[in-house]
Design an enzyme around this catalytic site. Sequence first.
Site, PDB file in Angstrom:
ATOM      1  N   GLY A  48      48.591  -5.403  -1.954  1.00 16.40           N
ATOM      2  CA  GLY A  48      47.677  -5.089  -0.423  1.00 16.40           C
ATOM      3  C   GLY A  48      46.011  -4.347  -1.050  1.00 16.40           C
ATOM      4  O   GLY A  48      45.543  -4.501  -2.111  1.00 16.40           O
ATOM      5  N   SER A  50      45.460  -0.724  -3.457  1.00 17.89           N
ATOM      6  CA  SER A  50      45.799   0.400  -3.672  1.00 17.89           C
ATOM      7  C   SER A  50      45.552   1.630  -2.889  1.00 17.89           C
ATOM      8  O   SER A  50      46.654   3.129  -3.039  1.00 17.89           O
ATOM      9  CB  SER A  50      45.228   0.225  -4.766  1.00 17.89           C
ATOM     10  OG  SER A  50      44.460  -0.357  -5.326  1.00 17.89           O
ATOM     11  N   CYS A  80      50.114  -6.727  -8.160  1.00 18.13           N
ATOM     12  CA  CYS A  80      48.716  -6.376  -7.925  1.00 18.13           C
ATOM     13  C   CYS A  80      48.306  -4.674  -7.613  1.00 18.13           C
ATOM     14  O   CYS A  80      48.309  -4.170  -8.502  1.00 18.13           O
ATOM     15  CB  CYS A  80      48.342  -7.204  -6.957  1.00 18.13           C
ATOM     16  SG  CYS A  80      46.642  -7.392  -6.760  1.00 18.13           S
ATOM     17  N   ARG A 109      40.680  -2.159 -11.566  1.00 20.16           N
ATOM     18  CA  ARG A 109      40.650  -2.760  -9.945  1.00 20.16           C
ATOM     19  C   ARG A 109      39.905  -4.141  -9.909  1.00 20.16           C
ATOM     20  O   ARG A 109      38.983  -4.130 -10.592  1.00 20.16           O
ATOM     21  CB  ARG A 109      40.572  -1.647  -9.358  1.00 20.16           C
ATOM     22  CG  ARG A 109      41.671  -1.405  -8.204  1.00 20.16           C
ATOM     23  CD  ARG A 109      41.193  -0.140  -7.475  1.00 20.16           C
ATOM     24  NE  ARG A 109      40.610  -0.250  -6.641  1.00 20.16           N
ATOM     25  CZ  ARG A 109      39.457  -0.485  -5.595  1.00 20.16           C
ATOM     26  NH1 ARG A 109      38.663   0.547  -6.000  1.00 20.16           N
ATOM     27  NH2 ARG A 109      39.562  -1.271  -4.629  1.00 20.16           N
ATOM     28  N   ILE A 138      44.574 -12.604  -6.565  1.00 21.63           N
ATOM     29  CA  ILE A 138      43.739 -12.323  -5.005  1.00 21.63           C
ATOM     30  C   ILE A 138      42.939 -10.777  -5.355  1.00 21.63           C
ATOM     31  O   ILE A 138      44.040  -9.758  -5.209  1.00 21.63           O
ATOM     32  CB  ILE A 138      45.090 -12.234  -3.599  1.00 21.63           C
ATOM     33  CG1 ILE A 138      45.390 -13.659  -4.078  1.00 21.63           C
ATOM     34  CG2 ILE A 138      44.107 -12.192  -2.512  1.00 21.63           C
ATOM     35  CD1 ILE A 138      46.491 -13.355  -2.734  1.00 21.63           C
ATOM     36  N   ARG A 139      42.110 -10.894  -5.566  1.00 24.18           N
ATOM     37  CA  ARG A 139      41.581  -9.178  -5.871  1.00 24.18           C
ATOM     38  C   ARG A 139      42.515  -9.226  -7.062  1.00 24.18           C
ATOM     39  O   ARG A 139      42.336  -6.842  -6.845  1.00 24.18           O
ATOM     40  CB  ARG A 139      40.601  -8.810  -4.887  1.00 24.18           C
ATOM     41  CG  ARG A 139      39.731  -9.421  -4.344  1.00 24.18           C
ATOM     42  CD  ARG A 139      38.850  -9.106  -3.057  1.00 24.18           C
ATOM     43  NE  ARG A 139      38.826  -7.749  -3.187  1.00 24.18           N
ATOM     44  CZ  ARG A 139      37.231  -7.369  -4.068  1.00 24.18           C
ATOM     45  NH1 ARG A 139      36.589  -8.294  -3.726  1.00 24.18           N
ATOM     46  NH2 ARG A 139      37.192  -5.820  -3.860  1.00 24.18           N
ATOM     47  N   HIS A 174      50.616 -12.350  -7.845  1.00 25.27           N
ATOM     48  CA  HIS A 174      51.813 -12.883  -6.380  1.00 25.27           C
ATOM     49  C   HIS A 174      52.855 -13.131  -6.535  1.00 25.27           C
ATOM     50  O   HIS A 174      52.775 -14.925  -5.973  1.00 25.27           O
ATOM     51  CB  HIS A 174      51.057 -12.549  -4.871  1.00 25.27           C
ATOM     52  CG  HIS A 174      50.006 -11.297  -4.423  1.00 25.27           C
ATOM     53  ND1 HIS A 174      50.038 -10.689  -3.629  1.00 25.27           N
ATOM     54  CD2 HIS A 174      49.074 -11.027  -5.381  1.00 25.27           C
ATOM     55  CE1 HIS A 174      49.161  -9.867  -4.310  1.00 25.27           C
ATOM     56  NE2 HIS A 174      48.615 -10.421  -4.769  1.00 25.27           N
ATOM     57  N   GLU A 176      55.472 -13.580  -4.928  1.00 24.06           N
ATOM     58  CA  GLU A 176      56.133 -13.622  -3.650  1.00 24.06           C
ATOM     59  C   GLU A 176      55.534 -15.140  -2.282  1.00 24.06           C
ATOM     60  O   GLU A 176      56.166 -15.149  -1.707  1.00 24.06           O
ATOM     61  CB  GLU A 176      56.279 -11.962  -2.920  1.00 24.06           C
ATOM     62  CG  GLU A 176      54.786 -12.306  -1.935  1.00 24.06           C
ATOM     63  CD  GLU A 176      53.872 -11.210  -3.463  1.00 24.06           C
ATOM     64  OE1 GLU A 176      54.123 -11.435  -4.147  1.00 24.06           O
ATOM     65  OE2 GLU A 176      52.287 -10.564  -3.008  1.00 24.06           O
TER      66      GLU A 176
HETATM   67  N1  GLN Z   1      42.101  -5.114  -5.028  1.00 21.65           N
HETATM   68  C1  GLN Z   1      43.138  -4.873  -4.672  1.00 21.65           C
HETATM   69  C2  GLN Z   1      43.494  -3.426  -4.778  1.00 21.65           C
HETATM   70  O1  GLN Z   1      41.947  -3.110  -5.749  1.00 21.65           O
HETATM   71  C3  GLN Z   1      44.312  -4.958  -4.606  1.00 21.65           C
HETATM   72  C4  GLN Z   1      44.611  -6.562  -4.463  1.00 21.65           C
HETATM   73  C5  GLN Z   1      45.964  -7.087  -4.337  1.00 21.65           C
HETATM   74  O2  GLN Z   1      47.314  -7.001  -4.208  1.00 21.65           O
HETATM   75  N2  GLN Z   1      46.173  -9.018  -3.971  1.00 21.65           N
HETATM   76  O3  GLN Z   1      44.289  -2.183  -4.565  1.00 21.65           O
END
Ligand code: GLN
Length: 201
Positions: A48, A50, A80, A109, A138-139, A174, A176
């Site tokens: 999500g 952070s 993540c 991050r 994902i990022r 991820h 899941e």
């Molecule tokens: N970029 C998000 C963060 O800094 C982490 C991305 C993710 O959980 N998919 O929290």
Amino acid sequence: VPMKVGVLALQGDVREHIRSLSDCGVTATSVRRPEEIAAIDALVIPGGESTTIAKLARSFQVFDPIVERIRTGMPVYGSCAGMILIADTVLDAIDGQETFGGIDAVVRRNAFGRQVDSFETDLNFAGITDHPIRAIFIRAPWVESVSPDVKVLAAVDGHPVAIRQGALFATSFHPELTGDNRVHRYFIESVCKESIKAGAL
Ligand code: GLN
């Protein structure tokens, strides 16, 4: 009695983790209140954002209870954003960004940069020896450095993306989202059960 594993349900992909954990034979439930944090044997912190999850943990008054349960040995899996949240030190954090901490590692991050914001790759994962893990990023953060107490379980281009320190386990990716439950199974069967045997609970 099956283990009761909570998925921190403040933000992020909670439902998918509950499904993966349930498939591993544990009782999986979403948690967002202090009394729910008190009632679980282990916790999953989903991906999500952070910064948002940390702020919501403060407003739902679960921030300190989670820190305390980490300190007293509750097994935690952070994916993540969850990896960021259980790291002791975060690089490229926003001003005043808080983490629960616990893993003696430095996590960066959004480390993979803009042009590879999101990508998938096959990973070799120490502790999972049959075919490689399909990992979705994902990022995602990566691990910049670890203390000698932290085991690196998987890496991308030399950057650790799965780490473990005792009862604490984190991945940049991820699992899941893939329908492959081996990473959740590793958390339940290796991290949680070893921690319970070691008397950490
Ligand atoms: N970029 C998000 C963060 O800094 C982490 C991305 C993710 O959980 N998919 O929290």
